[in-house]
Design a protein around this motif. Structure first.
Motif, mmCIF file in Angstrom:
data_model
loop_
_atom_site.group_PDB
_atom_site.id
_atom_site.type_symbol
_atom_site.label_atom_id
_atom_site.label_comp_id
_atom_site.label_asym_id
_atom_site.label_seq_id
_atom_site.Cartn_x
_atom_site.Cartn_y
_atom_site.Cartn_z
ATOM 1 N N MET A 1 76.223 74.950 -10.347
ATOM 2 C CA MET A 1 76.165 73.514 -10.175
ATOM 3 C C MET A 1 74.223 73.542 -10.165
ATOM 4 O O MET A 1 74.052 74.026 -9.238
ATOM 5 N N SER A 2 73.794 72.374 -10.755
ATOM 6 C CA SER A 2 72.287 72.211 -10.670
ATOM 7 C C SER A 2 72.043 71.775 -9.476
ATOM 8 O O SER A 2 72.916 71.171 -8.700
ATOM 9 N N GLU A 3 70.722 72.065 -9.063
ATOM 10 C CA GLU A 3 70.347 71.449 -7.523
ATOM 11 C C GLU A 3 70.338 69.816 -7.744
ATOM 12 O O GLU A 3 70.675 69.354 -6.779
ATOM 13 N N LEU A 4 70.143 69.022 -8.766
ATOM 14 C CA LEU A 4 70.272 67.710 -8.962
ATOM 15 C C LEU A 4 71.564 67.310 -8.670
ATOM 16 O O LEU A 4 71.863 66.326 -8.110
ATOM 17 N N ALA A 5 72.453 68.023 -9.324
ATOM 18 C CA ALA A 5 74.049 67.641 -9.329
ATOM 19 C C ALA A 5 74.617 67.674 -8.007
ATOM 20 O O ALA A 5 75.694 67.097 -7.965
ATOM 21 N N SER A 6 73.946 68.528 -7.155
ATOM 22 C CA SER A 6 74.505 69.020 -5.894
ATOM 23 C C SER A 6 73.834 68.080 -4.691
ATOM 24 O O SER A 6 74.096 68.177 -3.668
ATOM 25 N N SER A 7 72.783 67.136 -5.098
ATOM 26 C CA SER A 7 71.808 66.426 -4.352
ATOM 27 C C SER A 7 72.711 65.494 -3.872
ATOM 28 O O SER A 7 73.669 64.963 -4.431
ATOM 29 N N ARG A 8 72.284 64.809 -2.439
ATOM 30 C CA ARG A 8 72.925 63.616 -2.024
ATOM 31 C C ARG A 8 72.598 62.373 -2.924
ATOM 32 O O ARG A 8 71.886 62.128 -3.627
ATOM 33 N N VAL A 9 73.690 61.582 -2.714
ATOM 34 C CA VAL A 9 73.569 60.241 -3.648
ATOM 35 C C VAL A 9 73.328 59.010 -2.487
ATOM 36 O O VAL A 9 74.288 58.890 -1.564
ATOM 37 N N TRP A 10 72.322 58.214 -2.599
ATOM 38 C CA TRP A 10 71.930 57.126 -1.716
ATOM 39 C C TRP A 10 72.507 55.857 -2.539
ATOM 40 O O TRP A 10 72.285 55.902 -4.119
ATOM 41 N N PHE A 11 72.808 55.063 -1.629
ATOM 42 C CA PHE A 11 73.427 53.387 -2.307
ATOM 43 C C PHE A 11 72.339 52.587 -1.626
ATOM 44 O O PHE A 11 72.367 52.543 -0.253
ATOM 45 N N ILE A 12 71.454 51.956 -2.273
ATOM 46 C CA ILE A 12 70.144 51.456 -1.395
ATOM 47 C C ILE A 12 70.316 49.761 -2.028
ATOM 48 O O ILE A 12 70.067 49.647 -3.281
#
Length: 308
Positions: free
Chosen positions: A1-12
């Motif tokens: 899994m790529s670094e981006l695909a495993s990064s946090r998801v923010w809802f702002i």
């Protein structure tokens, strides 16, 4: 899994300008992913061109519309499949003496600054009938964080901002109850963030002003003096606030409240001290209303445990 695909998801929410925009740019610059919501998505076109759709989802959202909130969370689930941090930032303030503020303006203030974040918090934390994220969509125990952006006005009522303060006070009470209701194994945590004045275009588009009635228009008027003072006390840097919000989201254990800005910290400390002093001064009056035979020390011990 790529670094981006495993990064946090923010809802702002409220990402068109000010703290919301600064936070969005900070999150993206760190290689994390974001759902940026706002009423006019075209405003974020430059960012949408700079970052791929795999990192940034721009979604139209009026936080006073429950249907649009549901749509935004459905889109988040389809697009990213996970959610880690919700930041309820969207809002504006109504400035005016209580008797000079029309009821429709006061009610609209509550819809945006209280009901908006309250409904979004429900969606994110999967209270029944809401979209399954922190509890049921994310892997078991991953949970998530809710950062509810209150204000210095959410802790201390101020002249000319009565309805804004009322909305933020309500949001703080709601957030406290929400935090206490979450089961520990869900790992769903929240925090009340109380910013002071920040150097954004607050006066240009996020402040609705009603003129003072003539009866208040004197040099000694508390509301006149407060209007003059607030026009000169914006000391906060939005970019630094964005970094602080990321730092807060990184904390394993969140405080109940955290202030952003020297003046916010001072106001909250002073009011907290005064509340304690008043409680001690009038303690016997408080105890005097108990039913005969009640052991006040036992009651104090019991409630100390409940409110720990």
């Amino acid at each position: 899994m790529s670094e981006l695909a495993s990064s946090r998801v923010w809802f702002i929410t409220g990402t068109s300008k000010g703290l919301g925009r600064a936070l969005l740019e900070e999150v993206l610059s760190r290689g994390e992913r974001a759902v940026a919501t706002l009423r006019e998505p075209d405003v974020l076109e430059p960012l949408a061109e700079r970052y791929p759709s795999s990192q940034l989802l721009v979604f139209r959202l009026d936080v006073s519309s429950y249907a649009e909130i549901e749509d935004a969370f459905r889109a988040t689930e389809v697009h990213f499949g996970r959610l880690d941090v919700v930041v309820n930032n969207a809002g504006y303030a109504v400035e005016g003496e209580i008797e000079a503020t029309p009821e429709n303006a006061a009610r609209a203030q509550m819809e945006v600054c209280f009901w908006g974040p309250a409904n979004i918090t429900k969606e994110a934390s999967q209270i029944p009938q809401s979209i399954r994220f922190f509890r049921d969509v994310n892997p078991l125990g991953q949970g998530g964080r809710v950062l509810n952006i209150s204000s210095i006005c959410g802790y201390s009522g101020n002249p000319t901002f009565s309805y804004y303060c009322a909305a933020k006070f309500a949001l703080e009470a709601f957030t406290e109850s929400f935090i206490k209701e979450m089961l520990p194994e869900w790992n769903i945590k929240g925090v009340i963030v109380e910013p002071g004045g920040f150097r954004t275009d607050w006066n240009a588009g996020s402040l609705v002003r009603f003129p003072a009635p003539p009866q208040y228009d004197t040099p000694e008027s508390p509301t006149v003096r407060f209007r003059k003072m607030t026009a000169q006390t914006y000391i906060g840097d939005p970019a630094k606030a964005a970094k602080a919000l990321v730092q807060i989201a990184d904390m394993d254990e969140l405080p109940l409240r955290i202030q952003l800005g020297t003046e916010s910290l001072l106001v909250v400390r002073n009011k907290a001290v005064r509340t304690i002093q008043d409680g001690e001064r009038y303690a016997e009056l408080a105890h005097s209303t108990n039913v005969d035979g009640v052991d006040k020390d036992a009651v104090l011990e019991m409630f100390k445990e409940i409110n720990a």
